[in-house]
Design an enzyme around this catalytic site. Structure first.
Site, PDB file in Angstrom:
ATOM      1  N   TYR A  37       1.552   1.495 -12.736  1.00 19.20           N
ATOM      2  CA  TYR A  37       1.726   0.086 -12.393  1.00 19.20           C
ATOM      3  C   TYR A  37       2.559  -0.011 -11.117  1.00 19.20           C
ATOM      4  CZ  TYR A  37       1.263  -4.800 -13.746  1.00 19.20           C
ATOM      5  OH  TYR A  37       0.898  -6.136 -13.792  1.00 19.20           O
ATOM      6  N   GLN A  40      -1.512  -0.335  -6.645  1.00 19.89           N
ATOM      7  CA  GLN A  40      -2.894  -0.622  -7.040  1.00 19.89           C
ATOM      8  C   GLN A  40      -2.975  -1.054  -8.508  1.00 19.89           C
ATOM      9  OE1 GLN A  40      -5.984  -0.939  -5.583  1.00 19.89           O
ATOM     10  NE2 GLN A  40      -4.874  -0.813  -3.658  1.00 19.89           N
ATOM     11  N   HIS A 123      -8.988   6.999  -4.998  1.00 17.76           N
ATOM     12  CA  HIS A 123      -8.827   7.884  -3.844  1.00 17.76           C
ATOM     13  C   HIS A 123      -9.583   9.165  -4.179  1.00 17.76           C
ATOM     14  CE1 HIS A 123      -7.151   8.997  -0.109  1.00 17.76           C
ATOM     15  NE2 HIS A 123      -5.900   9.276  -0.430  1.00 17.76           N
ATOM     16  N   GLY A 152      -2.918  -2.820  -2.593  1.00 15.90           N
ATOM     17  CA  GLY A 152      -3.113  -3.494  -3.868  1.00 15.90           C
ATOM     18  C   GLY A 152      -2.520  -4.899  -3.858  1.00 15.90           C
ATOM     19  N   ASP A 207      -9.607   8.080   4.800  1.00 15.93           N
ATOM     20  CA  ASP A 207      -8.448   7.286   4.385  1.00 15.93           C
ATOM     21  C   ASP A 207      -7.133   7.903   4.871  1.00 15.93           C
ATOM     22  OD1 ASP A 207      -7.737   4.957   2.332  1.00 15.93           O
ATOM     23  OD2 ASP A 207      -6.293   6.584   2.033  1.00 15.93           O
ATOM     24  N   GLU A 211      -4.673   5.883   7.617  1.00 21.05           N
ATOM     25  CA  GLU A 211      -3.292   5.446   7.351  1.00 21.05           C
ATOM     26  C   GLU A 211      -2.276   6.187   8.224  1.00 21.05           C
ATOM     27  OE1 GLU A 211      -3.723   6.106   3.217  1.00 21.05           O
ATOM     28  OE2 GLU A 211      -2.880   8.111   3.225  1.00 21.05           O
ATOM     29  N   GLU A 247       3.565 -11.434  18.922  1.00 26.39           N
ATOM     30  CA  GLU A 247       2.367 -12.076  19.476  1.00 26.39           C
ATOM     31  C   GLU A 247       1.096 -11.420  18.926  1.00 26.39           C
ATOM     32  OE1 GLU A 247       2.283 -12.827  23.690  1.00 26.39           O
ATOM     33  OE2 GLU A 247       0.093 -12.712  23.724  1.00 26.39           O
TER      34      GLU A 247
HETATM   35  N1  NAD Z   1      -1.068   1.583  -2.549  1.00 24.68           N
HETATM   36  C1  NAD Z   1      -2.279   1.095  -2.316  1.00 24.68           C
HETATM   37  O1  NAD Z   1      -2.433  -0.082  -2.055  1.00 24.68           O
HETATM   38  C2  NAD Z   1      -3.506   1.976  -2.397  1.00 24.68           C
HETATM   39  C3  NAD Z   1      -4.681   1.566  -1.742  1.00 24.68           C
HETATM   40  C4  NAD Z   1      -5.861   2.294  -1.968  1.00 24.68           C
HETATM   41  C5  NAD Z   1      -5.829   3.412  -2.791  1.00 24.68           C
HETATM   42  N2  NAD Z   1      -4.655   3.813  -3.376  1.00 24.68           N
HETATM   43  C6  NAD Z   1      -4.680   4.953  -4.294  1.00 24.68           C
HETATM   44  O2  NAD Z   1      -4.443   4.435  -5.606  1.00 24.68           O
HETATM   45  C7  NAD Z   1      -3.706   5.378  -6.395  1.00 24.68           C
HETATM   46  C8  NAD Z   1      -2.398   4.747  -6.867  1.00 24.68           C
HETATM   47  O3  NAD Z   1      -1.617   4.470  -5.721  1.00 24.68           O
HETATM   48  P1  NAD Z   1      -0.328   3.516  -5.752  1.00 24.68           P
HETATM   49  O4  NAD Z   1       0.105   3.368  -4.336  1.00 24.68           O
HETATM   50  O5  NAD Z   1      -0.631   2.304  -6.539  1.00 24.68           O
HETATM   51  O6  NAD Z   1       0.678   4.442  -6.529  1.00 24.68           O
HETATM   52  P2  NAD Z   1       2.272   4.383  -6.601  1.00 24.68           P
HETATM   53  O7  NAD Z   1       2.856   5.341  -5.653  1.00 24.68           O
HETATM   54  O8  NAD Z   1       2.683   2.957  -6.482  1.00 24.68           O
HETATM   55  O9  NAD Z   1       2.536   4.940  -8.068  1.00 24.68           O
HETATM   56  C9  NAD Z   1       1.883   4.381  -9.210  1.00 24.68           C
HETATM   57  C10 NAD Z   1       2.613   4.693 -10.479  1.00 24.68           C
HETATM   58  O10 NAD Z   1       2.681   6.081 -10.692  1.00 24.68           O
HETATM   59  C11 NAD Z   1       3.800   6.319 -11.485  1.00 24.68           C
HETATM   60  N3  NAD Z   1       4.169   7.753 -11.395  1.00 24.68           N
HETATM   61  C12 NAD Z   1       4.375   8.494 -10.285  1.00 24.68           C
HETATM   62  N4  NAD Z   1       4.680   9.772 -10.633  1.00 24.68           N
HETATM   63  C13 NAD Z   1       4.639   9.823 -11.986  1.00 24.68           C
HETATM   64  C14 NAD Z   1       4.848  10.855 -12.944  1.00 24.68           C
HETATM   65  N5  NAD Z   1       5.161  12.099 -12.571  1.00 24.68           N
HETATM   66  N6  NAD Z   1       4.717  10.535 -14.256  1.00 24.68           N
HETATM   67  C15 NAD Z   1       4.399   9.292 -14.650  1.00 24.68           C
HETATM   68  N7  NAD Z   1       4.189   8.276 -13.786  1.00 24.68           N
HETATM   69  C16 NAD Z   1       4.318   8.543 -12.478  1.00 24.68           C
HETATM   70  C17 NAD Z   1       4.848   5.372 -10.913  1.00 24.68           C
HETATM   71  O11 NAD Z   1       5.794   5.042 -11.903  1.00 24.68           O
HETATM   72  C18 NAD Z   1       4.014   4.154 -10.541  1.00 24.68           C
HETATM   73  O12 NAD Z   1       4.032   3.185 -11.562  1.00 24.68           O
HETATM   74  C19 NAD Z   1      -3.513   6.593  -5.484  1.00 24.68           C
HETATM   75  O13 NAD Z   1      -4.597   7.450  -5.711  1.00 24.68           O
HETATM   76  C20 NAD Z   1      -3.598   5.995  -4.081  1.00 24.68           C
HETATM   77  O14 NAD Z   1      -3.976   6.915  -3.092  1.00 24.68           O
HETATM   78  C21 NAD Z   1      -3.500   3.119  -3.192  1.00 24.68           C
HETATM   79  C1  XAI Z   2      -3.361   0.702   1.790  1.00 26.57           C
HETATM   80  C2  XAI Z   2      -3.937   2.003   2.355  1.00 26.57           C
HETATM   81  C3  XAI Z   2      -3.113   2.489   3.519  1.00 26.57           C
HETATM   82  O1  XAI Z   2      -5.252   1.703   2.822  1.00 26.57           O
HETATM   83  C4  XAI Z   2      -4.128   3.081   1.259  1.00 26.57           C
HETATM   84  O2  XAI Z   2      -5.007   4.066   1.738  1.00 26.57           O
HETATM   85  C5  XAI Z   2      -2.860   3.721   0.741  1.00 26.57           C
HETATM   86  O3  XAI Z   2      -2.833   4.959   0.670  1.00 26.57           O
HETATM   87  O4  XAI Z   2      -1.937   3.000   0.359  1.00 26.57           O
HETATM   88 MG    MG Z   3      -4.510   6.002   1.340  1.00 26.69          MG
HETATM   89 MG    MG Z   4      -6.638   3.221   2.524  1.00 25.52          MG
END
Ligand code: NAD
Ligand code: XAI
Ligand code: MG
Ligand code: MG
Length: 347
Positions: A37, A40, A123, A152, A207, A211, A247
């Site tokens: 949580y 994403q 991912h 997210g 990806d 980033e 800007e």
């Molecule tokens: N952040 C984004 O907006 C985004 C965008 C696209 C894809 N993704 C992908 O989505 C997935 C989740 O990314 P995120 O940025 O939401 O993750 P995050 O870094 O916010 O972590 C998500 C959760 O993982 C838990 N966590 C981390 N290590 C842990 C462990 N050892 N044991 C138990 N829980 C643990 C944390 O408590 C957290 O609630 C990844 O594969 C990421 O690459 C993220």
């Molecule tokens: C939001 C992004 C950068 O597109 C994603 O790829 C991430 O890793 O958080």
């Molecule tokens: Mg990424």
């Molecule tokens: Mg991305």
């Protein structure tokens, strides 16, 4: 449907071909367990819930994000569970822990991937770099991906505004014969607008490049370079910040988003257009070698390794916070904080 992007044809799934009602029908007997949580997790889980799907959240107990899930309306014992119980209950497991966290939790998750379930990623990381992550799913489950192309936070905000963020989707393994329907239904369910077809390898390599490049790394680098040159030549912090960042985000990027770069240029003076048309190529030529170096570092797995090594440490959050604070405390972003307060709508 097939759509042409320039001269190249690609597969795109639209909400017209695959409406929400169809997605609900496809997933009506599924329990979607969203693990994690962080960023994403909330976006996807809340959008799925508001779209009428049967969704539960799995999160570490006694953590800040557990409390956040409760505050967002997830009910312990009903829709919010510890990670293992969520894996047990879920027929579709959305693995949305951090990419490093997924490695640590994989042995537990694997145990609950009984035949017919689906393992969902946002991912291509875990599966593509299996030599580093150890993530090798059993053959009789679906392994699918929906990767929203944005934060997210934006996924949720745009959903609430009645818009949608586009995502890419991929099937790594069709263990049940239902993988295509499942992945598209989930893509629509989490609030995607359009879904672009890809594969796990192309998703993760593009990806990681994006980033590190123009989306996040390069943009901060180029901002810092211009800001420093302006300051070194006697310009004030507010002037340097306005001409570098404010800007761009407030006036010019919305025009690029609306109708492309030439449209933004056309809405600036002929003086600005002359200069921009002269200078964009030297900037491209100066930075291209860095982008090539970056892509190489992605392709060889070096970037994945670095991210695993640093984000698997016990104190990775604290360390990230120190580096973010350094950015926040830099003169450029301190100037930015004051400039943001002076936006007329903030008064
Ligand atoms: N952040 C984004 O907006 C985004 C965008 C696209 C894809 N993704 C992908 O989505 C997935 C989740 O990314 P995120 O940025 O939401 O993750 P995050 O870094 O916010 O972590 C998500 C959760 O993982 C838990 N966590 C981390 N290590 C842990 C462990 N050892 N044991 C138990 N829980 C643990 C944390 O408590 C957290 O609630 C990844 O594969 C990421 O690459 C993220
Ligand atoms: C939001 C992004 C950068 O597109 C994603 O790829 C991430 O890793 O958080
Ligand atoms: Mg990424
Ligand atoms: Mg991305």
């Amino acid at each position: 449907m097939k759509l042409k992007f320039g001269s190249v044809e690609e597969n795109v799934v639209t909400r017209e071909e695959f409406p929400l009602e169809k997605a609900r029908e496809v997933l009506k007997d599924e329990v979607i367990a969203v693990l994690g949580y962080g960023v994403q997790g909330p976006g996807q889980a809340l959008n799925l819930k508001d779209n009428g799907f049967n969704v539960i959240v799995g999160q570490r107990k006694n953590s800040k994000t557990w409390d956040k899930a409760v505050a967002d309306g997830w009910v312990p014992g009903e829709t919010l569970f510890d990670l293992e119980e969520a894996c047990e209950r879920g027929t579709i497991i959305q693995f949305l822990l951090s990419d490093a966290g997924q490695i640590a939790l994989w042995p537990m998750v694997k145990k609950h991937l009984t035949p017919g379930k689906a393992l969902y990623f946002s991912h291509g990381f875990g599966v593509t770099y299996k030599e580093k992550t150890g993530i090798v799913p059993p053959a009789d489950v679906d392994v699918i991906l929906v990767a929203p192309k944005g934060s997210g936070t934006s996924l949720r905000r745009m959903f609430v505004e009645g818009r949608g963020l586009n995502s890419s989707y991929a099937i790594f393994q069709d263990g049940t014969g239902k993988a295509k329907d499942r992945v598209v239904a989930l893509g629509i369910g989490v609030g995607s607008g359009y879904l672009f077809e890809t594969d796990f390898y192309r998703e993760v390599t593009s990806d990681l490049t994006g980033e590190r490049g123009t989306l996040m790394g390069a943009i901060q680098g180029i901002f810092a370079a211009q800001y420093e040159v302006l300051r070194a030549n006697g310009h004030t912090p507010s002037e340097a910040f306005n001409e570098t960042v404010e800007e761009l985000t407030q006036s010019l990027m919305p025009l690029v988003a609306e109708n492309g770069m030439d449209w933004m240029y056309a809405n600036c003076s002929t003086t600005a257009q002359r200069g921009a048309l002269d200078w964009w190529k030297p900037f491209r030529d100066a930075t291209k070698p860095v982008f090539e170096q970056l892509y190489d570092s992605v392709k060889t797995g070096k970037e994945a390794q670095k991210s695993i090594d640093s984000n698997s440490k016990e104190d990775y959050r604290e360390k990230l916070e120190v580096e973010l604070k350094e950015l926040r405390d830099s003169e450029m972003w301190q100037a930015g904080a004051v400039v943001r307060k002076l936006r007329p709508e903030n008064n």
